[in-house]
Design a protein around this motif. Structure first.
Motif, short mmCIF file in Angstrom:
data_model
loop_
_atom_site.label_atom_id
_atom_site.label_comp_id
_atom_site.label_asym_id
_atom_site.label_seq_id
_atom_site.Cartn_x
_atom_site.Cartn_y
_atom_site.Cartn_z
N LEU A 228 0.82 -1.21 0.00
CA LEU A 228 0.00 0.00 0.00
C LEU A 228 0.86 1.26 0.00
N VAL A 229 1.97 1.25 0.75
CA VAL A 229 2.75 2.49 0.90
C VAL A 229 3.55 2.85 -0.35
N ILE B 201 -1.53 2.90 -2.65
CA ILE B 201 -2.80 2.29 -3.03
C ILE B 201 -3.91 2.71 -2.06
N SER B 202 -5.08 2.97 -2.62
CA SER B 202 -6.27 3.21 -1.80
C SER B 202 -7.10 1.95 -1.80
N VAL C 182 -1.80 4.74 5.97
CA VAL C 182 -0.72 3.78 6.14
C VAL C 182 0.59 4.45 5.77
N CYS C 183 1.38 4.73 6.77
CA CYS C 183 2.62 5.47 6.60
C CYS C 183 3.80 4.56 6.80
N GLY C 184 3.65 3.62 7.73
CA GLY C 184 4.82 2.98 8.29
C GLY C 184 5.16 1.61 7.82
N LYS D 273 -5.38 3.90 3.14
CA LYS D 273 -4.61 4.47 2.04
C LYS D 273 -3.14 4.55 2.40
N GLY D 274 -2.32 3.95 1.54
CA GLY D 274 -0.89 4.12 1.67
C GLY D 274 -0.51 5.45 1.04
#
Lengths: 351, 351
Positions: A280-281, A285-286, B259-261, B288-289
């Protein structure tokens, strides 16, 4: 049996389920429906509003599995043990003191899995206005599954012309419409399904650019790379699980995933978790879970455009119709084993 | 050694990693940096543009782990084996024929983990205009981590006043700012971290409403229910894994997860998958990334409002500063074991 009583055949829930539903979880019984015609006629409209319908078509939908479980934290309550189960249906009004409905009206909405239903006050019955399409369409392409496909694709996925779209369970009630909506936007669309007949339908009847049988693929990642060598912009997810994991590894940057289908797992922990979520990161991606009921502001636009598509012959719609209420349990259970080809409906009787 | 040569101490990558980085994956060496001053002076600006800097501060960031791997499919290329590694830094220009930079200018941007760097053409150096805050802030609260917190919270999370926000790795470079941004919006904010010192900081210095040590919780689900009996509206995810799984079970309807990490896991399959993803549908959760580099249109607004927050004393910012380039490898490695308290920076020398 008095004059105000009808024999009413019903499908009742015998026990709550834990895994997949079996036919033995349901029972086909006869009961008596008491209709107090005198009381009904005397009650004023708006006070004791009553609508009695004769059910014509019932819809078999994956979300119903969630209602067969003894789980009270979902967005919809479980069925009552020992009582008739409910679902979307098309019916004919046989008695009404509701100002909006008259005897003979055709309606769609939540009804019982039985021959006759007393519709509870506050239910969302809709009068069917278009009668030049088959009535069963109002639990399918023009009902909840159709609207799910419409809202999920056009709103949740934010599609752009030319984008590459993948749909799982693609020949099902929702998937077949998502694919055609995507084609109408000028997208490239590939679907997956579980047998040759469905793949043939996708490729030769439903207008998908390509399709594959996931059961014949040893490696879903390899299969996806074959159809999407440059990656997937939009994934309309009707299944979750291993397919979702493989798709995550094949999404393009800024890809979107509309999660429609893990609804069949509501409240059930997946045996194996999703391992590729870290994608995702870097790919930004959503991923969004959705229910059609959050998009009702789009409903009239959906109905108008979809009915026009149908009338103009631009939309193909495939149904799998089981005959007779007694066959409703096997039709519902069959959904979870991919037995249906197209939207699963039960015809109780003709109009 | 000629007049145009400088001894340059550097951190080089000895080998590509598979799991977590170790200090022995990096090496502290001395090399010679040749600066051909004559050539530099003769080249016309815009043709052979050269900027040479003396590095002052280096930033240790979790994403750097991804560049230590022999994995070429991510959004950023791996480091070159046997060569100096790169990262965000603050530096002083010592030589320049670039029209935008003069000797003595303070700059921030991608630089080498070494005493002196020749900045390659096309690099995104930024001249530091605000000098009334510590210079190290330009790799932290006013740099990439700060902007990550800002864009991720205000844009990706779409926060509303009064919402309940959970932040993992909450005392880290990004987390501590997310929590304070959330408080500035009137949200209720709880953070998790891995030791008592960090929890104390969160509760008593960084203004979080509450905080807990995830290492002391036997059941993360129970812990989250203690702080969020009515559920979580927004989760700012800096860690992924088990915490994400537990959060999914505690999100509210229409919740949002930024989603950051999981960036720290780029290209590494999680050992155990995420099992609660089915919650996305009934709760209509958006996940969401994101990368801050997609939000550069917000950068000047971020810089202005954040610098004002700092000047007005409304923003607390905690740094963990390692002294000397020779200690940079252990500072970087320590990130992945939660050793840093606050934003990890390395000071190479004073201005």
């Amino acid at each position: 049996m008095g004059a105000n009583e009808l024999v009413n055949r019903q499908i009742i829930l015998k026990n709550y389920i834990t895994g997949l539903p079996k036919e033995s979880d349901l029972e086909f019984i006869s009961s008596t429906l008491t209709l107090n015609l005198e009381e009904l006629k005397q009650s004023k409209a708006g006070e004791d509003v009553v609508v009695v319908v004769k059910n014509l078509y019932l819809s078999c939908d994956p979300y119903m599995r969630g209602r067969m479980r003894d789980y009270h934290k979902s967005y919809i309550a479980p069925f009552t043990l020992g009582s008739v189960i409910q679902g979307f249906g098309v019916a004919k009004v046989i008695l009404s003191n509701h100002p909006d409905f008259r005897e003979g009206d055709l309606v769609s909405g939540i009804t019982g899995w039985e021959e006759y239903s007393i519709i509870p006050k506050g239910s969302n019955l809709t009068k069917i206005k278009y009668t030049d399409v088959p009535l069963s369409y109002f639990v399918g392409v023009l009902g909840m599954p159709g609207f799910t496909a419409y809202a999920g694709f056009f709103d949740v996925c934010s599609p752009k012309k030319g984008e590459h779209v993948f749909v799982s369970a693609a020949s099902g009630a929702v998937g077949q419409l998502v694919g055609q909506f995507a084609k109408s936007m000028g997208c490239y669309v590939v679907g997956s399904a579980g047998n040759k007949q469905k793949i043939d339908l996708l490729k030769h009847k439903l207008g998908f650019d390509d399709a594959f049988n996931y059961k014949e693929e040893h490696d879903l990642d390899v299969a996806l790379k074959r159809y999407f060598p440059d990656g997937i912009d939009i994934y309309f997810d009707n299944v979750g699980g291993d397919m979702l994991d493989a798709v995550l590894g094949n999404m393009k940057v800024h890809g979107r995933i509309a999660v429609c289908g893990m609804i069949a797992q509501s409240g059930v922990q997946s045996e194996q978790g999703i391992k590729n979520l870290y994608q995702l990161v870097p790919k930004r991606i959503s991923m969004k879970g959705f229910l059609q009921s959050d998009y009702l502001h789009l409903y009239s636009k959906f109905l108008e455009s979809t009915i026009n598509f149908i009338k103009e012959g631009k939309l193909v719609y495939i149904e799998d119709i089981a005959e007779g209420l007694e066959n409703a349990p096997s039709a519902l259970v069959g959904l979870f084993h991919g037995k249906n080809v197209g939207k699963q409906v039960v015809r109780i009787c003709d109009e």
